[in-house]
Motif scaffolding. Structure first.
Motif, PDB file in Angstrom:
ATOM      1  N   ILE A  28      -0.587   0.308  -4.778  1.00 40.26           N
ATOM      2  CA  ILE A  28      -0.164   1.575  -4.204  1.00 40.26           C
ATOM      3  C   ILE A  28      -0.217   1.419  -2.687  1.00 40.26           C
ATOM      4  N   LEU A  29       0.857   1.801  -2.000  1.00 39.65           N
ATOM      5  CA  LEU A  29       0.906   1.649  -0.540  1.00 39.65           C
ATOM      6  C   LEU A  29       0.422   2.900   0.183  1.00 39.65           C
ATOM      7  N   ALA A  30       0.726   4.050  -0.427  1.00 40.96           N
ATOM      8  CA  ALA A  30       0.286   5.309   0.168  1.00 40.96           C
ATOM      9  C   ALA A  30       0.315   6.361  -0.929  1.00 40.96           C
TER      10      ALA A  30
ATOM     11  N   ARG B 238      -1.501   3.514  13.055  1.00 46.74           N
ATOM     12  CA  ARG B 238      -0.740   4.728  13.350  1.00 46.74           C
ATOM     13  C   ARG B 238       0.732   4.541  13.021  1.00 46.74           C
ATOM     14  N   GLU B 239       1.233   3.383  13.376  1.00 42.12           N
ATOM     15  CA  GLU B 239       2.640   3.062  13.139  1.00 42.12           C
ATOM     16  C   GLU B 239       2.941   3.027  11.641  1.00 42.12           C
ATOM     17  N   ARG B 240       2.049   2.353  10.927  1.00 40.87           N
ATOM     18  CA  ARG B 240       2.227   2.204   9.483  1.00 40.87           C
ATOM     19  C   ARG B 240       2.114   3.563   8.791  1.00 40.87           C
ATOM     20  N   ARG B 241       1.160   4.358   9.207  1.00 38.14           N
ATOM     21  CA  ARG B 241       0.940   5.684   8.634  1.00 38.14           C
ATOM     22  C   ARG B 241       2.191   6.542   8.805  1.00 38.14           C
TER      23      ARG B 241
ATOM     24  N   LEU C 161       4.936   5.201   6.378  1.00 40.37           N
ATOM     25  CA  LEU C 161       4.665   5.431   4.955  1.00 40.37           C
ATOM     26  C   LEU C 161       4.690   6.915   4.589  1.00 40.37           C
ATOM     27  N   LEU C 162       4.188   7.765   5.488  1.00 39.99           N
ATOM     28  CA  LEU C 162       4.180   9.199   5.193  1.00 39.99           C
ATOM     29  C   LEU C 162       5.596   9.749   5.113  1.00 39.99           C
ATOM     30  N   ALA C 163       6.460   9.250   5.976  1.00 35.70           N
ATOM     31  CA  ALA C 163       7.848   9.708   5.971  1.00 35.70           C
ATOM     32  C   ALA C 163       8.510   9.321   4.643  1.00 35.70           C
TER      33      ALA C 163
END
Ligand SMILES: [Zn+2]
Length: 343
Positions: free
Chosen positions: A133-135, A315-318, A321-323
């Motif tokens: 699971i990535l996010a 922060r960049e990854r978050r 992934l959230l988008a």
């Protein structure tokens, strides 16, 4: 045999097994090609090219995809996971990730929902593996919990909250995996054996004699031995501030010594009824700076936060992934926190 000769270099013919499926291509009554599956990943192909028979080993390509899933709880987490297209393994992973914040056995409600972003591996269009699971997001008790998978420089992957703190807590909520709480924390109650009114300053977990008892947090063994009504007891000290107590044990983990360090989840002893106990159970206490706290409701500290040097990359990854996660399920679920500026 010409086939055996052609493939001798790639795979000796006596390594082939009877019963494996083969695929043939025949034209003008002549065998043009033959494929033999070695396993799910590889096959051997004999082919007639310009009158010569050749043999070659082929590997089926493995394709990776990232998928989203959305589920709403009607009956159980597993039923919702199944409807959302998650394998049981992935649903289990989801429960583990959020298990630090959500009590899936007692606190899951109808209408709770989740979004998951995860990897799958495909071969010939079929799913052969899934995860990690990535996010993920999980809505429970009026609150949306988040988990972002992040791999640090030493290659260790973990899940983090939006603020970059590990989703793991410094303490497990329960020291016994499969158990029933028979007596909670209360400032006043009748002691079943002494018959006098006394505070119960811990939680009792009923479990069969011999059930492993886990250290709820990383720490050091401060006491291991016999102590009055507690019977066989282990006391652990954690980061100088916290103490946990495990009483009425039938025995200690072999090799457990005072002064030794233990890891969270490590077996330190076994459920029993030594000391003053009416039946096999674990009496567990949680103390903060020496004061007894209710282990079921005390605010447990999180495990370590992500080191500062990873913050920008996280922060960049978050954000990314959230988008992506937000594209799963109904769009009006809950306003996503501002990914660039969380709390
Ligand atoms: Zn007790």
């Amino acid at each position: 045999l010409p086939l055996a000769r052609a493939s001798a270099e790639v795979l000796p013919v006596d390594k082939l097994q009877a019963g494996q499926p083969v695929r043939l291509r025949i034209r003008d009554n002549t065998l043009q090609a033959l494929e033999y599956d070695l396993d799910a990943n590889r096959f051997l192909r004999w082919e007639r090219k310009e009158g010569r028979l050749t043999a070659e080993l082929h590997t089926r390509p493995r394709i990776h995809q990232t998928r989203t899933a959305y589920g709403r709880i009607r009956s159980s987490l597993f039923a919702a996971g199944d409807r959302a297209g998650l394998s049981e393994r992935l649903t289990m992973e989801l429960a583990q990730i959020f298990g630090w914040d959500i009590d899936f056995a007692h606190e899951l409600r109808q209408g709770d929902w989740f979004r998951v972003l995860y990897r799958v591996a495909l071969r010939d269009g079929k799913r052969i593996a899934d995860g990690p699971i990535l996010a993920a997001q999980f809505y429970n008790h009026g609150e949306v919990h988040h988990a972002i998978r992040f791999t640090n420089a030493s290659g260790e992957a973990d899940y983090y909250t939006l603020e970059g703190r590990s989703v793991r807590k410094a303490f497990l909520r329960s020291p016994v995996k499969f158990s029933r709480i028979t007596s909670g924390f209360s400032p006043n109650r009748d002691h079943p054996i002494l018959g006098e009114r006394r505070a119960h300053r811990g939680v009792d977990y009923a479990a069969r004699t011999g059930t492993p008892v886990r250290a709820t947090g990383d720490g050091r063994v401060r006491f291991r031995g016999q102590r009055g009504g507690f019977g066989r007891v282990v006391t652990l000290r954690h980061f100088n501030r916290f103490t946990t107590v495990y009483a009425h044990l039938s025995g200690f983990a072999s090799g457990l010594r005072e002064g030794e360090t233990v890891e969270q989840g490590e077996t330190i002893g076994y459920v029993g009824q030594s000391g003053l106990a009416t039946g096999p159970h674990l009496h567990y206490e949680f103390r903060v700076r020496g004061r007894h706290r209710d282990p079921l409701h005390v605010d447990l500290p999180r495990a370590a936060a992500l080191p500062q040097k990873f913050r920008d990359r996280f922060r960049e990854r978050r954000h990314h992934l959230l988008a992506w996660l937000a594209t799963a399920g109904p769009q009006q679920l809950a306003a996503l926190p501002d990914a660039d500026n969380p709390s």
